[in-house]
Write a protein that holds these residues in place. Structure first.
Motif, PDB file in Angstrom:
ATOM      1  N   LEU A   1      -7.765   3.413 -13.626  1.00 33.88           N
ATOM      2  CA  LEU A   1      -8.392   3.787 -12.363  1.00 33.88           C
ATOM      3  C   LEU A   1      -7.819   5.067 -11.795  1.00 33.88           C
ATOM      4  O   LEU A   1      -8.546   5.871 -11.201  1.00 33.88           O
ATOM      5  CB  LEU A   1      -8.221   2.649 -11.345  1.00 33.88           C
ATOM      6  N   ILE A   2      -6.518   5.289 -11.970  1.00 32.32           N
ATOM      7  CA  ILE A   2      -5.906   6.482 -11.382  1.00 32.32           C
ATOM      8  C   ILE A   2      -5.786   7.618 -12.388  1.00 32.32           C
ATOM      9  O   ILE A   2      -5.353   8.712 -12.049  1.00 32.32           O
ATOM     10  CB  ILE A   2      -4.515   6.170 -10.794  1.00 32.32           C
ATOM     11  N   GLY A   3      -6.169   7.361 -13.650  1.00 29.09           N
ATOM     12  CA  GLY A   3      -6.144   8.416 -14.660  1.00 29.09           C
ATOM     13  C   GLY A   3      -4.757   8.866 -15.042  1.00 29.09           C
ATOM     14  O   GLY A   3      -4.553  10.037 -15.386  1.00 29.09           O
TER      15      GLY A   3
ATOM     16  N   GLN B   1      -7.445   9.153  -4.196  1.00 25.70           N
ATOM     17  CA  GLN B   1      -7.455   8.022  -5.118  1.00 25.70           C
ATOM     18  C   GLN B   1      -7.176   6.706  -4.398  1.00 25.70           C
ATOM     19  O   GLN B   1      -7.649   5.657  -4.822  1.00 25.70           O
ATOM     20  CB  GLN B   1      -6.442   8.244  -6.240  1.00 25.70           C
ATOM     21  N   PHE B   2      -6.417   6.764  -3.324  1.00 21.80           N
ATOM     22  CA  PHE B   2      -6.164   5.561  -2.531  1.00 21.80           C
ATOM     23  C   PHE B   2      -7.470   5.024  -1.956  1.00 21.80           C
ATOM     24  O   PHE B   2      -7.746   3.821  -2.024  1.00 21.80           O
ATOM     25  CB  PHE B   2      -5.176   5.878  -1.406  1.00 21.80           C
TER      26      PHE B   2
ATOM     27  N   ALA C   1     -10.487   5.645  -3.101  1.00 17.38           N
ATOM     28  CA  ALA C   1     -11.307   5.198  -4.225  1.00 17.38           C
ATOM     29  C   ALA C   1     -10.859   3.824  -4.714  1.00 17.38           C
ATOM     30  O   ALA C   1     -11.692   2.948  -5.005  1.00 17.38           O
ATOM     31  CB  ALA C   1     -11.241   6.218  -5.359  1.00 17.38           C
ATOM     32  N   LEU C   2      -9.530   3.621  -4.802  1.00 16.43           N
ATOM     33  CA  LEU C   2      -9.021   2.326  -5.240  1.00 16.43           C
ATOM     34  C   LEU C   2      -9.369   1.243  -4.227  1.00 16.43           C
ATOM     35  O   LEU C   2      -9.679   0.103  -4.605  1.00 16.43           O
ATOM     36  CB  LEU C   2      -7.507   2.407  -5.440  1.00 16.43           C
ATOM     37  N   TRP C   3      -9.316   1.559  -2.951  1.00 14.28           N
ATOM     38  CA  TRP C   3      -9.710   0.611  -1.903  1.00 14.28           C
ATOM     39  C   TRP C   3     -11.151   0.154  -2.137  1.00 14.28           C
ATOM     40  O   TRP C   3     -11.451  -1.050  -2.121  1.00 14.28           O
ATOM     41  CB  TRP C   3      -9.566   1.257  -0.534  1.00 14.28           C
ATOM     42  N   ILE C   4     -12.049   1.109  -2.353  1.00 13.98           N
ATOM     43  CA  ILE C   4     -13.469   0.794  -2.530  1.00 13.98           C
ATOM     44  C   ILE C   4     -13.695  -0.069  -3.769  1.00 13.98           C
ATOM     45  O   ILE C   4     -14.381  -1.099  -3.724  1.00 13.98           O
ATOM     46  CB  ILE C   4     -14.289   2.091  -2.614  1.00 13.98           C
ATOM     47  N   VAL C   5     -13.101   0.342  -4.889  1.00 21.38           N
ATOM     48  CA  VAL C   5     -13.314  -0.376  -6.147  1.00 21.38           C
ATOM     49  C   VAL C   5     -12.708  -1.781  -6.085  1.00 21.38           C
ATOM     50  O   VAL C   5     -13.314  -2.754  -6.552  1.00 21.38           O
ATOM     51  CB  VAL C   5     -12.721   0.421  -7.321  1.00 21.38           C
ATOM     52  N   SER C   6     -11.513  -1.895  -5.506  1.00 18.64           N
ATOM     53  CA  SER C   6     -10.869  -3.207  -5.449  1.00 18.64           C
ATOM     54  C   SER C   6     -11.575  -4.142  -4.474  1.00 18.64           C
ATOM     55  O   SER C   6     -11.656  -5.358  -4.710  1.00 18.64           O
ATOM     56  CB  SER C   6      -9.390  -3.060  -5.075  1.00 18.64           C
TER      57      SER C   6
ATOM     58  N   GLY D   1       0.814  -1.206   0.000  1.00 15.26           N
ATOM     59  CA  GLY D   1       0.000   0.000   0.000  1.00 15.26           C
ATOM     60  C   GLY D   1       0.850   1.258   0.000  1.00 15.26           C
ATOM     61  O   GLY D   1       0.455   2.291  -0.544  1.00 15.26           O
ATOM     62  N   THR D   2       2.050   1.184   0.593  1.00 15.97           N
ATOM     63  CA  THR D   2       2.916   2.361   0.688  1.00 15.97           C
ATOM     64  C   THR D   2       3.308   2.922  -0.668  1.00 15.97           C
ATOM     65  O   THR D   2       3.104   4.118  -0.925  1.00 15.97           O
ATOM     66  CB  THR D   2       4.169   2.034   1.525  1.00 15.97           C
TER      67      THR D   2
END
Length: 267
Positions: free
Chosen positions: A243-245, A122-123, A125-130, A111-112
Motif C-alpha cells: 500500500l505504501i510502495g 499516504q496516510f 490514502a491508507l485511511w480511505i482504503v482501510s 497512527g503516530t
C-alpha cells in the motif's frame, strides 16, 4: 505537506515548543500535526452532531454517512449516492463520547508511527482504503442486515497492523530520537518471528474473537463491529508494504535497520 519523512525533513515534535525541556529530555507531546488535525476533525464532527445540530438533522447526517450493508440490496437508482461514500465516511462518526475517546487514544498511539513513516498523503490514502476494508468484511459478515456502523476502529486497527511491521522494536528509544533512526520494514514472516509482535497479534485477535462471541468491551452494551476491526487489521498487516510502495529490507538485501545500527531487538 506537513511532514515528509522520506525527503529527510522532519517536523519538530509539538513538545519542543516547551522551553523547559533540555536537549536530552523527551518532549511532553510527540504527536505529528497530521494526527492532531485528525483528532480535531473527529472531535469536531462529534461535537457538531451532539451539541450543534438538532436531533432530526443529526439523525439524517448519521444515516447519510454511516455504513449499512443493506444499501447494497437496494437498487442504486432508488437511493442516494450514500452507498458510494459511506464505506469511508462511517469512520468519521462516533456513537458516544466513550467511543470517540477510545478510538482517539489508539489513533494517537498507533497512527503516530505510521504517519511519521509515510507522510500525510499516504496516510489519508491508507485511511480511505482501510476504512473500506473494514466495511467490506463487515458487509460480508452482516450481509443484508439493516445495521448502521460508525467509528474509526477499523482504520485504527489498520494502523496497528501496519505498525507491527516496523514499530515494535523498543530498545534505546533515546538514541533513535536523537538520530532520527528509522527501522526497516519487515516482511510478514519476519515480523511474526518477533516475539512481541506475535504476542500483540494473538492478544488482539483473542479480544476481537471474544467480542464476536458476545463479550462486552469495558462493560459497554453497544454492538461492536469486530469484523471491521479484523478487516482493517488484516489489510494493514498483510498489505502495508504494498500500500505504501516501500520495499522490504530483505528485498534490498539488508538486515533490519535495528541490527544494522548495532541495536539489539528485545526478542
Amino acid at each position: 505537506m506537513m511532514e515528509d519523512e522520506k525527503a529527510g525533513e522532519r517536523e519538530a515534535p509539538l513538545g519542543h515548543l516547551d522551553q523547559g525541556h533540555g536537549p536530552d529530555e523527551p518532549p511532553v507531546f510527540n504527536i505529528p500535526k497530521g494526527i492532531v488535525y485528525s483528532l480535531i476533525l473527529l472531535a469536531g464532527i462529534y461535537t457538531m452532531q451532539n451539541m450543534v445540530l438538532g436531533h432530526d438533522l443529526s439523525d439524517w447526517l448519521t444515516f447519510e454517512l454511516a455504513f449499512s450493508p443493506i444499501r447494497y440490496l437496494v437498487p442504486f437508482s432508488q437511493q442516494s449516492l450514500a452507498w458510494l461514500w459511506t464505506p469511508v465516511t462511517y469512520s468519521l462518526l462516533h456513537g458516544s463520547l466513550e467511543h470517540l475517546a477510545f478510538n482517539s487514544l489508539w489513533l494517537a498511539a498507533f497512527g503516530t508511527p505510521v504517519y511519521r513513516r509515510i507522510g500525510p498523503i499516504q496516510f489519508i490514502a491508507l485511511w480511505i482504503v482501510s476504512a473500506a476494508a473494514g466495511a467490506g468484511l463487515h458487509a460480508y459478515v452482516n450481509w443484508g442486515e439493516p445495521t448502521l456502523m460508525v467509528g474509526a476502529s477499523g482504520v485504527v486497527s489498520a494502523f496497528m497492523g501496519g505498525a507491527c511491521r516496523f514499530a515494535f522494536v523498543d530498545k534505546d528509544r533515546r538514541f533513535l530520537r536523537h538520530t532520527h533512526h528509522e527501522f526497516a520494514l519487515l516482511g510478514i514472516g519476519e515480523a511474526l518471528s518477533q516475539r512481541n509482535v506475535r504476542v500483540f497479534v494473538l492478544v488482539w485477535f483473542a479480544i476481537n474473537i471474544a467480542i464476536a462471541f458476545g463479550m462486552p468491551l469495558f462493560g459497554s452494551q453497544a454492538a461492536i463491529a469486530w469484523d471491521a476491526h479484523i478487516g482493517g487489521f488484516l489489510l494493514g498487516f498483510l498489505g502495508f508494504s504494498s500500500l505504501i510502495g516501500e520495499r522490504l529490507a530483505t528485498e534490498r538485501g539488508q538486515r533490519p535497520a535495528c541490527f544494522r545500527s548495532g541495536l539489539q531487538a528485545p526478542f
